[in-house]
Scaffold this motif. Structure first.
Motif, PDB file in Angstrom:
ATOM      1  N   UNK A 354      85.048  54.554  40.766  1.00 17.98           N
ATOM      2  CA  UNK A 354      83.938  54.883  39.861  1.00 17.98           C
ATOM      3  C   UNK A 354      83.965  56.385  39.570  1.00 17.98           C
ATOM      4  N   UNK A 355      83.730  56.721  38.323  1.00 17.46           N
ATOM      5  CA  UNK A 355      83.797  58.135  37.918  1.00 17.46           C
ATOM      6  C   UNK A 355      82.779  58.962  38.698  1.00 17.46           C
ATOM      7  N   UNK A 356      83.199  60.098  39.273  1.00 15.19           N
ATOM      8  CA  UNK A 356      82.259  60.935  40.034  1.00 15.19           C
ATOM      9  C   UNK A 356      81.091  61.395  39.181  1.00 15.19           C
ATOM     10  N   UNK A 357      81.359  61.687  37.897  1.00 21.57           N
ATOM     11  CA  UNK A 357      80.251  62.178  37.066  1.00 21.57           C
ATOM     12  C   UNK A 357      79.209  61.083  36.850  1.00 21.57           C
ATOM     13  N   UNK A 360      77.315  60.899  39.984  1.00 19.68           N
ATOM     14  CA  UNK A 360      76.437  62.093  40.056  1.00 19.68           C
ATOM     15  C   UNK A 360      75.177  61.862  39.224  1.00 19.68           C
ATOM     16  N   UNK A 361      75.414  61.336  38.025  1.00 21.79           N
ATOM     17  CA  UNK A 361      74.281  61.071  37.138  1.00 21.79           C
ATOM     18  C   UNK A 361      73.372  59.997  37.740  1.00 21.79           C
ATOM     19  N   UNK A 362      73.990  58.978  38.285  1.00 24.50           N
ATOM     20  CA  UNK A 362      73.230  57.896  38.891  1.00 24.50           C
ATOM     21  C   UNK A 362      72.364  58.383  40.035  1.00 24.50           C
ATOM     22  N   UNK A 363      72.869  59.340  40.803  1.00 21.21           N
ATOM     23  CA  UNK A 363      72.080  59.868  41.935  1.00 21.21           C
ATOM     24  C   UNK A 363      70.922  60.736  41.450  1.00 21.21           C
ATOM     25  N   UNK A 364      71.114  61.385  40.269  1.00 27.54           N
ATOM     26  CA  UNK A 364      70.101  62.353  39.829  1.00 27.54           C
ATOM     27  C   UNK A 364      69.082  61.818  38.841  1.00 27.54           C
ATOM     28  N   UNK A 462      73.442  75.286  40.560  1.00 26.29           N
ATOM     29  CA  UNK A 462      73.519  74.280  41.633  1.00 26.29           C
ATOM     30  C   UNK A 462      73.921  72.902  41.111  1.00 26.29           C
ATOM     31  N   UNK A 463      73.434  72.549  39.917  1.00 31.59           N
ATOM     32  CA  UNK A 463      73.779  71.247  39.343  1.00 31.59           C
ATOM     33  C   UNK A 463      75.252  71.219  38.955  1.00 31.59           C
ATOM     34  N   UNK A 464      75.705  72.316  38.340  1.00 35.58           N
ATOM     35  CA  UNK A 464      77.100  72.379  37.897  1.00 35.58           C
ATOM     36  C   UNK A 464      78.035  72.280  39.104  1.00 35.58           C
ATOM     37  N   UNK A 465      77.675  72.945  40.204  1.00 33.04           N
ATOM     38  CA  UNK A 465      78.542  72.944  41.388  1.00 33.04           C
ATOM     39  C   UNK A 465      78.621  71.542  41.995  1.00 33.04           C
ATOM     40  N   UNK A 466      77.490  70.861  42.106  1.00 34.61           N
ATOM     41  CA  UNK A 466      77.537  69.523  42.718  1.00 34.61           C
ATOM     42  C   UNK A 466      78.296  68.552  41.819  1.00 34.61           C
ATOM     43  N   UNK A 467      78.180  68.745  40.501  1.00 37.52           N
ATOM     44  CA  UNK A 467      78.942  67.881  39.581  1.00 37.52           C
ATOM     45  C   UNK A 467      80.442  68.118  39.772  1.00 37.52           C
ATOM     46  N   UNK A 468      80.790  69.398  39.899  1.00 39.70           N
ATOM     47  CA  UNK A 468      82.199  69.760  40.054  1.00 39.70           C
ATOM     48  C   UNK A 468      82.770  69.224  41.386  1.00 39.70           C
ATOM     49  N   UNK A 469      81.938  69.254  42.411  1.00 40.71           N
ATOM     50  CA  UNK A 469      82.429  68.869  43.741  1.00 40.71           C
ATOM     51  C   UNK A 469      82.163  67.404  44.081  1.00 40.71           C
ATOM     52  N   UNK A 470      81.673  66.653  43.115  1.00 40.01           N
ATOM     53  CA  UNK A 470      81.270  65.269  43.391  1.00 40.01           C
ATOM     54  C   UNK A 470      82.435  64.416  43.906  1.00 40.01           C
TER      55      UNK A 470
END
Lengths: 838, 454
Positions: A354-357, A360-364, A462-470
């Motif tokens: 599953x795509x990390x992005x 990431x979106x699903x978690x947020x 912070x959002x950009x970093x967690x998206x990048x490191x997802x």
């Protein structure tokens, strides 16, 4: 050492290792806060009690131990594995309690060392560490020692007792307050019954007294909970009747039944966003609903706090609810990447590509929806409160501000939970780091002066970093690159960018080059810095020698004053104590100059009406004093006094240019006046010397940290920056002074060469009034330069004086024209009086 | 069926999750759009306002040009500034330290400050002669255009009229019984303000500088019939309350615009342009500026200044603003949702100024009535016994009617007459507290008038 059983040693080693990350995090956070405290000591000391900084170490360790040592092991199921080993459960309990206690002692030692260090450094809040054992409860260190032990054992008990790690952490909060609440209630009942007054020492002693048995109780309860955890699970109840079987209880045959749906779904696993949302929600459903309710309630209460109901029970409750809302929002962020089974479920999704992005979106999405709903609730509450008129409410933050704050809290918390996967660590660190980050943003806005785009980047990072490191997070890869990206985002984006932007802003402020500085220094060396300090002119004290006796109201009668006036000649020396040495420079005193010009004007008008010798003498006495005053102000090394000398020259020019004064052009006083106003070279030289000496003295004072550093050549207003952020000011002041000195010298050079002084005046305006006043309205404009009126009238009355305003204004050309006319008139007169030679 | 239900649940989840952020973003966009529309409206309204506000600047510039020519060649023989400066020399500053220096003492009574004040006034007589000459020259040279331009200079920019010097001269002339000189000095004071400023300045100056001298001077019978007739002439046209009210409100509006960083507003302080602080989102919300403009527009339009109806109307505007409006409520303002920079600080100023206007009318009526009392005395030899007696010297009931049933009152004996008026602020306070305490007596201010000269 041999006395400790082997398995116990293994447990101790294992538990100690588990605590290391928490200890490391606490050290890092404390260091960070301590660094901020050191930077902001002057600004916030007294508002933020610095005694709290060292207390972070033991308090957070005590609160987090249970979650780390027990909750985390429950989540990873390692405790179940231990339970399968042939060891006594009591040993596991003892090991964890012992390690936690030793860690707490170590943290307390570190905290006390810090307190001693800070008191030595001279914090206002910690003058004497010993005194902290005698203060009231929130700052009483001895009580805190006992209370942290209680928090530690309460946390351990909650962790053993409650299956859900997050639930155990939340449950610990009310338990932690039980002894102190009971003690307070008991003490207040006692006070009401006995009629005694509140005594903080007794209150603290009682709270300690209640906490000590509570510690023992919690240890016992924790032990029981641990033993129960390690006990074998009860066998499943088997349905004994058909009725019970219908109620869902198993019978022995049930496991052998075929599945209800025999045909598997055509699409057994759908990875839609909705599925991910469902998963994010149901993974921690209870926690999610509870936290969301807290956030919504907190927002309503935040809006209500502006209804001026603070300082009463309702107001205090409102504050309590919005503070709870803050924690709830932070923990919502923590639940994004931490929480029960989160790691496993993310790994599950990663394994299925599953795509990390998307994940990431699903978690947020769900928390963002909650945040948005809370903001809408806040906006509506605010609107309804204000609908009744402004007077119903105090100042309340706009929705945009609250949005930014909520995004910071949530963003920082979700980032923290990605970096620190241990729930216990994230839960305590996330709110703390959110507050630090909000403080940093406020500092950026008010203190550093960051533009909006920089703050937006700080909020979004912070959002950009967690998206990048997802992707790495889903794979559970925490390699060097993972930590480097996190570190770079903090160092470059959060801390570095605002500072760099501020440095850029400072660098855009006009300054002078090193070569120009060296040039100014060498020019200053030529003049030397040994000029005598200018003296102030004092007023004659008429009350000296009891010349004037006072009446009933403390004031003299008109008769007494009139008598005194009769006894004097109304000459300058009757009013002023003028230093006798002619080479002694004098200070520019505006009130003395105004009154002296008033007296001179008065006698001038008398003289014009009646040009008698007596009238002329009276005028000349004042005029000569003013000329001498001007000359001696010219001798001064201060810019302020040079500008005073200019005011004298302007008055002399305007006065002697009047047609009615031409009849007195042959008087010696006129000659003196003409010499003073026409001495352009001397004037330039005096100005040059004053600029350089004022500049040199300013820098010398800074180097010697002299208290008189708050002026530049007598001008105190030059150090004021109205709309410049505090942080930038110290860096701009020196630049401003350098530019003023350099430009003033350039102005003198330009005037000597017959060039325009406009570019220099524009630069002076820029360094003194940039963005605050249009040039045409400022004191360096042509309009201001031609005005002969006093600055109080010609400009903004609230505007402080600034240097070199009248330099090379039209009056200087008028002075030359007047001097030439006078010279011409004098030579004509001389020719007419010289006897004709035959 | 099951799959459909599942999909509808999925949709429900998605809608529930997406709707709040969409609503939030939508409300921000709507707020910003309203803000932008309001900004255009503000620009239009300020453009319309600017001639009035700029009038203040033009008036100020003309004054400065008149007082401070660009080059020394343009300087007149004696200018206003020189006279004003001469009045501020060392010796004249001594009056502040002397007992009774500010008293207006009638002829024949002891005046402790007299020796000093008389000495100064004797010294200053040539200065006042020059001032008089200067006013005549100005009157002759002033163009018709200047006279016709209706610009209002706020009192904060006082022209350099040597008021202290004129007051001292009046005190001495009054103490010496030189009433013709007193009359001339009052005329000189009004003319100085009239010539340097405009009729509004003269009217304000009358209240601030002339009434405090004229009112106590009427306590004793020192003016003759001709002088009293002249005093009536001086005092009667002064009450241009409407112009004063508009000037006051425009001046307050100009200052308000200044604090809102709008171009043209700091003209009052002598600036022709102001750097604007237009860095969104930290600017003042334009919707709030519109409210402020509406607020002042209503204030300026409030009818009949100098009456009780006017005070009520101004209070109504105040209440409407503070209790029924959201002062610039905005979702996107930084940092507060409502503008703290609303005229909150000036909340009482509107009502205060309106009361002040009415008070000026009442004081004016008192002064006219006091002159009329002396005229009645000069005509009949006796003091009037009731206010309607003043009909004999040309006053009508309108001259002594204040508001409602309240009028000026005459009490006392032929020896000592007490002419009293309502103390307006006290009366308003009583009205406010009437519900709780009806026993409060209506406060009055009284001018005691003796039949003799001492």
């Amino acid at each position: 050492m041999n006395a400790i059983p082997r398995e116990m040693r293994a447990f101790l080693w294992r538990d100690a290792r588990q605590l290391i990350p928490l200890v490391a995090m606490l050290v890092v956070v404390t260091t960070l806060i301590l660094t901020l405290w050191l930077f902001t000591d002057d600004n916030f000391d007294g508002y933020v009690p610095s005694v709290w900084i060292p207390l972070i170490l033991p308090t957070l360790l005590a609160a987090g131990c249970g979650a780390i040592l027990v909750g985390n092991e429950k989540e990873t199921r390692t405790l179940k594995w231990i339970a399968s080993l042939p060891v006594q459960p009591a040993r596991v309990f003892q090991s964890k309690l012992l390690v936690a206690t030793v860690a707490l002692i170590a943290m307390w030692l570190a905290a006390l060392l810090l307190l001693v260090g800070m008191s030595v450094a001279g914090s206002d809040s910690i003058r004497d560490v010993a005194s902290l054992t005698k203060t009231s409860i929130p700052w009483n260190v001895s009580f805190w020692v006992v209370h942290t032990i209680f928090i530690l054992v309460a946390g351990m008990y909650a962790a053993w007792r409650i299956e859900n790690a997050f639930g155990s952490l939340v449950a610990m909060i009310p338990i932690a307050g039980v002894p102190i609440s009971l003690a307070t209630i008991s003490y207040k009942c006692y006070l009401i019954a006995s009629g005694h007054y509140y005594d903080q020492e007794s209150a603290t002693a009682l709270a300690t007294l209640f906490t000590l048995p509570a510690i023992a109780l919690m240890v016992w309860l924790g032990y029981r909970a641990a033993i129960r955890f390690f006990a074998a699970d009860p066998p499943p109840r088997v349905a004994s009747s058909a009725n019970e079987s219908q109620q869902g209880l198993f019978s022995w045959i049930d496991p052998w039944k075929p599945p209800a749906s025999g045909i598997p779904s055509a699409k057994p696993f759908r990875i839609s966003l909705a599925t991910l949302l469902w998963q994010a929600f149901h993974q921690n459903r209870l926690a999610f609903i509870g936290l969301s309710a807290c956030v919504l309630l907190g927002m309503i209460c935040l809006a209500l706090t502006a209804t001026q109901r603070s300082y009463n029970l309702v107001g205090d409750s409102l504050n309590l609810f919005w503070v709870a809302g803050f924690f709830a929002l932070s923990w919502l962020g923590v639940l994004s990447f931490c929480g029960d089974g989160s790691a496993k479920s993310l790994k599950f999704l990663a394994d299925r590509g599953v795509s990390p992005s998307t994940v990431w979106l699903g978690r947020h999405l769900m928390p963002i929806a909650i945040v948005s709903a809370a903001l809408l609730v806040y906006g509506l509450s605010q609107r309804s409160i204000l609908a009744g008129g402004y007077l119903r409410a105090g100042p309340m933050f706009s929705m945009a501000v609250i949005t930014a704050v909520m995004l910071v809290i949530y963003g920082v918390s979700q980032w923290t939970s990605m970096m620190i996967r241990v729930l216990g660590g994230s839960v305590f660190l996330a709110p703390l780091l959110s507050v630090v980050c909000i403080g940093w943003l406020i500092a950026q806005w008010t203190w550093i002066g960051s533009p909006v785009w920089v703050m937006v980047i700080c909020i979004a990072l912070p959002y950009a970093v967690t998206l990048m490191l997802m992707k790495r997070h889903m794979d559970d890869r925490r390699d060097l690159r993972f930590w480097l990206i996190n570190f770079a985002a903090i160092a470059v984006g959060i801390v570095g960018l605002p500072i760099a932007q501020c440095a850029y802003q400072i660098s855009q402020f006009p300054t002078i080059s090193e070569s120009r500085r060296a040039e100014l220094q060498s020019m200053a060396m030529k003049f030397g810095t040994d000029s005598a300090s200018p003296f102030a002119i004092m007023r004659v004290d008429w009350n000296e020698n009891d010349y004037l006796s006072k009446t009933w109201d403390g004031k003299p009668t008109g008769q007494q004053i009139a008598k005194r006036l009769d006894a004097i000649q109304d000459r300058p020396q009757d009013w002023l104590e003028i230093p006798s040495r002619a080479s002694q420079p004098l200070q520019f005193d505006t009130s003395v100059l105004e009154a002296s010009i008033g007296s001179a004007e008065y006698y001038r008008l008398r003289m014009v009406d009646d040009p008698s010798e007596a009238a002329m003498e009276q005028f000349e006495a004042w005029c000569e004093f003013l000329i001498e005053y001007g000359q001696r102000m010219r001798l001064s090394s201060r810019l302020w006094d040079q500008d005073g000398a200019d005011e004298v020259a302007i008055w002399l020019t305007h006065t002697f240019a009047k047609t009615e004064m031409q009849q007195f052009w042959d008087r010696p006083t006129t000659r003196e006046a003409m010499q003073f106003i026409s001495a352009a070279d001397d004037r330039n030289e005096a100005r040059r010397r004053a600029v350089l000496e004022s500049w040199t003295e300013y820098h010398d004072n800074i180097e010697s940290d002299s208290p008189s550093r708050s002026d530049f050549g007598g001008y105190y207003s030059l150090l004021d920056f109205q709309s410049t952020p505090d942080f930038q000011r110290p860096y701009l002041v020196d630049r401003r002074m350098d530019v003023i000195a350099s430009v003033a010298i350039e102005m003198i050079d330009a005037a000597e060469n017959g060039a325009s002084t406009m570019p220099m005046r524009q630069l002076l305006h820029q360094v003194l009034f940039d963005n605050e006043l249009a040039f045409d309205s400022g004191p360096y404009s042509d309009r201001s330069a031609i005005s002969a009126m006093s600055p109080n009238f010609s400009g903004n009355p609230n505007q402080a004086r600034v240097p070199a305003v009248k330099w090379y204004g039209p009056w200087e050309q008028d002075a030359i024209t007047l001097y030439r006319s006078w010279q011409k008139a004098e030579s004509t007169q001389r020719q007419s009086t010289v006897p004709e030679v035959k | 069926m099951g799959r459909q239900a599942k999909r509808s649940t999925e949709k429900l989840y998605l809608i529930a999750v997406i709707l709040p952020p969409v609503l939030l973003v939508g409300s921000f966009i709507a707020d910003l759009s309203l803000r932008s529309r309001a900004k255009k409206e503000v620009i239009n309204q300020v453009e319309l306002l600017s001639p009035q506000v700029r009038g203040i600047s033009q008036s100020r510039d003309r004054l400065e040009e008149k007082l401070s020519p660009a080059t020394t060649a343009d300087f007149p023989t004696a200018d206003w500034y020189v006279i004003a400066r001469s009045g501020e020399r060392f010796s004249s500053a001594l009056v502040h330290d002397v007992t009774d220096a500010k008293e207006l003492v009638p002829p024949g009574q002891e005046w402790l400050a007299a020796p000093l004040i008389e000495k100064l006034v004797d010294q200053e007589r040539p200065l006042l002669d020059r001032l008089s000459q200067l006013i005549d020259d100005e009157a002759a040279s002033q163009s018709n255009q200047d006279r016709q331009t209706d610009v209002r200079l706020p009192l904060s920019i006082l022209p350099p009229v040597p008021t202290d010097m004129l007051r001292r001269a009046f005190q001495v002339a009054y103490h010496r019984g030189e009433m013709d000189r007193c009359l001339k000095l009052l005329e000189l004071m009004l003319a100085a303000y009239g010539q340097l400023g405009n009729p509004q300045i003269a009217a304000s100056a009358a209240r601030h500088f002339v009434y405090p001298l004229l009112k106590p001077s009427l306590q004793y019978n020192v003016w003759n019939a001709d002088q009293l007739a002249k005093l009536r002439e001086i005092a009667e046209p002064l009450a241009d309350v409407r112009s004063n009210w508009i000037a006051t409100m425009e001046s307050m509006l100009a200052r308000k615009l200044d604090t809102l960083s709008l171009d043209g507003s700091s003209l009052i302080d002598g600036s022709s342009a102001v750097a604007t602080n237009d860095q969104a989102p930290f600017e003042t919300d334009p919707r709030h500026i519109l409210q402020v403009l509406d607020f002042y527009e209503s204030m300026i339009a409030a009818k009949n200044p100098g009456t009780m109806q006017h005070i009520d109307r101004v209070r109504e505007i105040d209440n409407d603003y503070y209790n029924h409006q959201l002062p610039g409520f905005s979702l996107t303002s930084m940092p507060f949702a409502v503008a703290l920079d609303s005229p909150v600080g000036q909340r009482l100023v509107g009502a205060y100024r309106a009361t002040d206007s009415f008070e000026s009318v009442i004081q004016h009526k008192l002064i006219i009535a006091a002159i009329a009392v002396r005229q009645y005395q000069a005509k009949t030899g006796d003091m009037p016994t009731q206010i309607s007696d003043l009909r004999k010297v040309g006053l009508t009931s309108e001259d002594w009617r204040l508001f409602g049933s309240e009028t000026l009152l005459i009490e006392g004996s032929n020896e000592l007459l007490k002419l009293s008026t309502i103390h307006l602020k006290g009366w308003l306070m009583k009205q406010r507290n009437e519900a709780t305490n009806s026993s409060i007596v209506v406060p009055r201010t009284t001018l005691e008038m003796w039949s003799g000269a001492e």
